[in-house]
Scaffold this motif. Structure first.
Motif, PDB file in Angstrom:
ATOM      1  N   ASP A  48      64.695  80.603  -3.183  1.00  0.00           N
ATOM      2  CA  ASP A  48      65.928  80.472  -3.935  1.00  0.00           C
ATOM      3  C   ASP A  48      66.717  79.244  -3.471  1.00  0.00           C
ATOM      4  OD1 ASP A  48      68.782  82.671  -4.504  1.00  0.00           O
ATOM      5  OD2 ASP A  48      67.953  81.047  -5.673  1.00  0.00           O
ATOM      6  N   VAL A  49      66.864  79.085  -2.173  1.00  0.00           N
ATOM      7  CA  VAL A  49      67.581  77.956  -1.585  1.00  0.00           C
ATOM      8  C   VAL A  49      66.750  77.426  -0.422  1.00  0.00           C
ATOM      9  CG1 VAL A  49      69.627  77.254  -0.288  1.00  0.00           C
ATOM     10  CG2 VAL A  49      69.867  78.805  -2.222  1.00  0.00           C
ATOM     11  N   PRO A  50      66.458  76.142  -0.396  1.00  0.00           N
ATOM     12  CA  PRO A  50      65.696  75.588   0.735  1.00  0.00           C
ATOM     13  C   PRO A  50      66.398  75.876   2.062  1.00  0.00           C
ATOM     14  CG  PRO A  50      65.839  73.994  -1.042  1.00  0.00           C
ATOM     15  CD  PRO A  50      66.747  75.125  -1.423  1.00  0.00           C
ATOM     16  N   PHE A  51      65.624  76.252   3.058  1.00  0.00           N
ATOM     17  CA  PHE A  51      66.149  76.684   4.340  1.00  0.00           C
ATOM     18  C   PHE A  51      65.266  76.089   5.430  1.00  0.00           C
ATOM     19  CE2 PHE A  51      68.049  79.875   7.163  1.00  0.00           C
ATOM     20  CZ  PHE A  51      67.063  80.060   8.114  1.00  0.00           C
ATOM     21  N   ARG A  52      65.885  75.357   6.366  1.00  0.00           N
ATOM     22  CA  ARG A  52      65.103  74.663   7.381  1.00  0.00           C
ATOM     23  C   ARG A  52      65.779  74.812   8.741  1.00  0.00           C
ATOM     24  NH1 ARG A  52      66.166  72.057   3.023  1.00  0.00           N
ATOM     25  NH2 ARG A  52      67.981  70.996   3.906  1.00  0.00           N
ATOM     26  N   THR A  53      65.028  74.566   9.790  1.00  0.00           N
ATOM     27  CA  THR A  53      65.598  74.480  11.130  1.00  0.00           C
ATOM     28  C   THR A  53      65.286  73.103  11.700  1.00  0.00           C
ATOM     29  OG1 THR A  53      63.602  75.397  12.155  1.00  0.00           O
ATOM     30  CG2 THR A  53      65.341  76.951  11.546  1.00  0.00           C
ATOM     31  N   GLY A  54      66.133  72.656  12.611  1.00  0.00           N
ATOM     32  CA  GLY A  54      65.914  71.353  13.222  1.00  0.00           C
ATOM     33  C   GLY A  54      66.599  71.282  14.571  1.00  0.00           C
ATOM     34  N   HIS A  55      66.361  70.191  15.279  1.00  0.00           N
ATOM     35  CA  HIS A  55      67.020  69.972  16.561  1.00  0.00           C
ATOM     36  C   HIS A  55      66.942  68.492  16.916  1.00  0.00           C
ATOM     37  CE1 HIS A  55      62.814  70.272  17.898  1.00  0.00           C
ATOM     38  NE2 HIS A  55      63.185  69.483  18.900  1.00  0.00           N
ATOM     39  N   PHE A  56      67.744  68.084  17.885  1.00  0.00           N
ATOM     40  CA  PHE A  56      67.706  66.732  18.417  1.00  0.00           C
ATOM     41  C   PHE A  56      68.225  66.775  19.846  1.00  0.00           C
ATOM     42  CE2 PHE A  56      71.956  67.284  16.851  1.00  0.00           C
ATOM     43  CZ  PHE A  56      72.771  66.558  17.711  1.00  0.00           C
ATOM     44  N   LEU A  57      68.109  65.682  20.561  1.00  0.00           N
ATOM     45  CA  LEU A  57      68.602  65.610  21.926  1.00  0.00           C
ATOM     46  C   LEU A  57      69.955  64.914  21.966  1.00  0.00           C
ATOM     47  CD1 LEU A  57      65.394  64.741  23.991  1.00  0.00           C
ATOM     48  CD2 LEU A  57      66.558  66.951  23.789  1.00  0.00           C
ATOM     49  N   ALA A  58      70.902  65.537  22.625  1.00  0.00           N
ATOM     50  CA  ALA A  58      72.229  64.964  22.826  1.00  0.00           C
ATOM     51  C   ALA A  58      72.429  64.702  24.311  1.00  0.00           C
ATOM     52  CB  ALA A  58      73.303  65.905  22.292  1.00  0.00           C
ATOM     53  N   HIS A  60      74.190  62.606  33.095  1.00  0.00           N
ATOM     54  CA  HIS A  60      73.007  62.785  33.936  1.00  0.00           C
ATOM     55  C   HIS A  60      71.937  63.665  33.299  1.00  0.00           C
ATOM     56  CE1 HIS A  60      75.683  61.001  36.833  1.00  0.00           C
ATOM     57  NE2 HIS A  60      76.468  62.066  36.835  1.00  0.00           N
ATOM     58  N   ASP A  61      72.069  63.984  32.031  1.00  0.00           N
ATOM     59  CA  ASP A  61      71.079  64.891  31.436  1.00  0.00           C
ATOM     60  C   ASP A  61      71.159  64.831  29.917  1.00  0.00           C
ATOM     61  OD1 ASP A  61      69.062  66.772  31.451  1.00  0.00           O
ATOM     62  OD2 ASP A  61      70.440  68.470  31.515  1.00  0.00           O
ATOM     63  N   PHE A  62      70.028  65.112  29.249  1.00  0.00           N
ATOM     64  CA  PHE A  62      70.004  65.331  27.805  1.00  0.00           C
ATOM     65  C   PHE A  62      69.791  66.821  27.554  1.00  0.00           C
ATOM     66  CE2 PHE A  62      69.239  60.812  27.836  1.00  0.00           C
ATOM     67  CZ  PHE A  62      69.783  60.358  26.652  1.00  0.00           C
ATOM     68  N   HIS A  63      70.308  67.307  26.453  1.00  0.00           N
ATOM     69  CA  HIS A  63      70.157  68.710  26.104  1.00  0.00           C
ATOM     70  C   HIS A  63      69.868  68.834  24.611  1.00  0.00           C
ATOM     71  CE1 HIS A  63      74.409  67.617  25.716  1.00  0.00           C
ATOM     72  NE2 HIS A  63      74.468  68.475  24.696  1.00  0.00           N
ATOM     73  N   ARG A  64      69.251  69.927  24.235  1.00  0.00           N
ATOM     74  CA  ARG A  64      68.848  70.182  22.856  1.00  0.00           C
ATOM     75  C   ARG A  64      70.024  70.747  22.063  1.00  0.00           C
ATOM     76  NH1 ARG A  64      63.964  72.870  20.178  1.00  0.00           N
ATOM     77  NH2 ARG A  64      64.826  74.449  18.767  1.00  0.00           N
ATOM     78  N   ILE A  65      70.221  70.218  20.862  1.00  0.00           N
ATOM     79  CA  ILE A  65      71.144  70.801  19.899  1.00  0.00           C
ATOM     80  C   ILE A  65      70.320  71.278  18.710  1.00  0.00           C
ATOM     81  CG2 ILE A  65      73.044  70.390  18.282  1.00  0.00           C
ATOM     82  CD1 ILE A  65      73.992  70.499  21.141  1.00  0.00           C
ATOM     83  N   CYS A 115      74.368  74.105  10.015  1.00  0.00           N
ATOM     84  CA  CYS A 115      75.045  75.062  10.892  1.00  0.00           C
ATOM     85  C   CYS A 115      74.461  74.948  12.297  1.00  0.00           C
ATOM     86  CB  CYS A 115      74.867  76.482  10.361  1.00  0.00           C
ATOM     87  SG  CYS A 115      75.371  76.702   8.634  1.00  0.00           S
ATOM     88  N   PRO A 116      75.079  74.148  13.162  1.00  0.00           N
ATOM     89  CA  PRO A 116      74.533  73.946  14.507  1.00  0.00           C
ATOM     90  C   PRO A 116      74.921  75.049  15.479  1.00  0.00           C
ATOM     91  CG  PRO A 116      76.474  72.598  14.214  1.00  0.00           C
ATOM     92  CD  PRO A 116      76.252  73.290  12.896  1.00  0.00           C
ATOM     93  N   ASP A 117      74.170  75.112  16.576  1.00  0.00           N
ATOM     94  CA  ASP A 117      74.541  75.904  17.744  1.00  0.00           C
ATOM     95  C   ASP A 117      75.108  74.941  18.788  1.00  0.00           C
ATOM     96  OD1 ASP A 117      73.388  78.129  16.530  1.00  0.00           O
ATOM     97  OD2 ASP A 117      71.490  77.917  17.612  1.00  0.00           O
ATOM     98  N   LEU A 129      70.003  78.644  19.958  1.00  0.00           N
ATOM     99  CA  LEU A 129      68.765  77.955  20.295  1.00  0.00           C
ATOM    100  C   LEU A 129      68.998  76.591  20.917  1.00  0.00           C
ATOM    101  CD1 LEU A 129      66.637  78.877  17.133  1.00  0.00           C
ATOM    102  CD2 LEU A 129      66.624  79.972  19.389  1.00  0.00           C
ATOM    103  N   SER A 130      70.242  76.234  21.147  1.00  0.00           N
ATOM    104  CA  SER A 130      70.547  74.971  21.818  1.00  0.00           C
ATOM    105  C   SER A 130      70.373  75.109  23.329  1.00  0.00           C
ATOM    106  CB  SER A 130      71.975  74.508  21.498  1.00  0.00           C
ATOM    107  OG  SER A 130      72.076  74.068  20.158  1.00  0.00           O
ATOM    108  N   GLY A 131      70.243  73.959  24.003  1.00  0.00           N
ATOM    109  CA  GLY A 131      70.040  73.972  25.441  1.00  0.00           C
ATOM    110  C   GLY A 131      71.312  74.267  26.215  1.00  0.00           C
TER     111      GLY A 131
END
Length: 315
Positions: free
Chosen positions: A28-38, A42-47, A90-92, A98-100
């Motif tokens: 009915d409506v396309p629905f996807r998940t994704g992530h990137f590094l922010a 001193h560190d990167f974390h997943r969003i 809709c991010p975490d 599911l974010s770091g």
């Protein structure tokens, strides 16, 4: 594709009736998940984020959750906006869903959240400006971004938060977060606690509570279910660190249109503060949500319609 409430997707809704949570389908409506590094010092974390609607739509809405929540709270609203032609993300926030998690708990604060959301907007490659919907902490983060020069935000919905936060209400929220059990024997136990501590969300159906609980806990390898968030997000609420918050300078710098939602019984967004928000800065349009405290859940059809009517179809 991840089912919305952990069970097979149901049949499509009959014509003329919005779908229930179990009826939302990727067909009915396309629905996807994704992530990137922010980046944090001193560190990167997943969003991580969930994305609804046409990925090529230039009309983008970012929906950001509250302090101890996560992006799946917005599923029904995101569905409705996607049906209206929007691309909805809709991010975490870090330390949630599911974010770091951040290595330094002191970074769980507005400057890091604003930087991460700015990185999200860049990651999405939005051709123009975006719309913002923020509940509680998500609204404060939106205020910081909207107050900045050359802001990418063209209009904003703020759900039950404002530029002044009384210390007693902040202390109560922090205490509730810090006192939360680290493990529940089963999901039903976790849901029972949520029904108590999140009662100010307003009257919700059993299906809505199951949806909230399904995305609020993760199973542990040795049994039981833990909350989806890093317990360290509560460090900022330790005794001696809680005080009233004033962000009127940010509010007065905002120039985009704002829809302000307030739970009728909210102790965090005082009625006097909401009134002042309609008189200064962007002079928000205020709507009171009955039978709610902090903060209206935006899960039922009536509350969703308030937002979608104000925003209108994409275009």
């Amino acid at each position: 594709m991840i089912p919305l409430i952990g069970s097979p997707v149901g049949e499509p809704a009959p014509p003329g009736r919005p779908p229930r949570l179990g009826e939302l389908s990727e067909a009915d409506v396309p629905f996807r998940t994704g992530h990137f590094l922010a980046y944090a010092p001193h560190d990167f974390h997943r969003i991580a984020y969930v994305e609804w609607g046409d990925a090529d739509s230039p009309y983008v809405v970012v929906c950001l959750h509250g302090l101890s929540r996560q992006g799946r709270d917005y599923d029904p609203l995101a569905y409705a906006l996607a049906k209206a032609g929007y691309r909805v993300v809709c991010p975490d926030l870090p330390g949630r869903g599911l974010s770091g998690w951040l290595k330094d708990p002191e970074l769980y604060a507005l400057p890091q959240y604003a930087a991460d959301m700015a990185a999200l907007i860049a990651h999405l490659r939005v051709p123009g400006k975006i719309d913002w919907i923020g509940t509680s902490l998500g609204g404060l983060t939106g205020m910081v971004l909207a107050a900045a020069r050359r802001t990418p935000i063209r209009r904003m919905v703020i759900n039950d938060i404002g530029p002044f936060l009384p210390w007693a209400a902040v202390r109560h929220i922090g205490s509730r977060l810090r006192d939360a059990p680290r493990l529940h024997h089963n999901l039903a136990s976790g849901e029972a606690r949520l029904r108590t501590v999140l009662a100010p969300f307003g009257p919700l159906t059993d299906e809505q509570w199951r949806h909230i609980a399904r995305h609020s806990f993760f199973p542990e390898p040795n049994g039981g279910f833990r909350p989806h968030y890093d317990p360290a997000i509560g460090d900022a609420f330790r005794p001696g660190r809680v005080y009233s918050v004033s962000m009127w300078r940010d509010w007065d710098a905002i120039t985009c249109p704002v829809l302000l939602l307030r739970g009728q019984h909210s102790e965090l967004l005082l009625s006097d503060t909401a009134d002042e928000m309609t008189r200064r800065g962007p002079r928000a349009k205020r709507v009171e949500i009955p039978e709610c405290g902090h903060a209206p859940a935006l899960l039922d059809e009536g509350q969703i319609r308030i937002v979608t009517d104000w925003m209108g179809p994409a275009g």
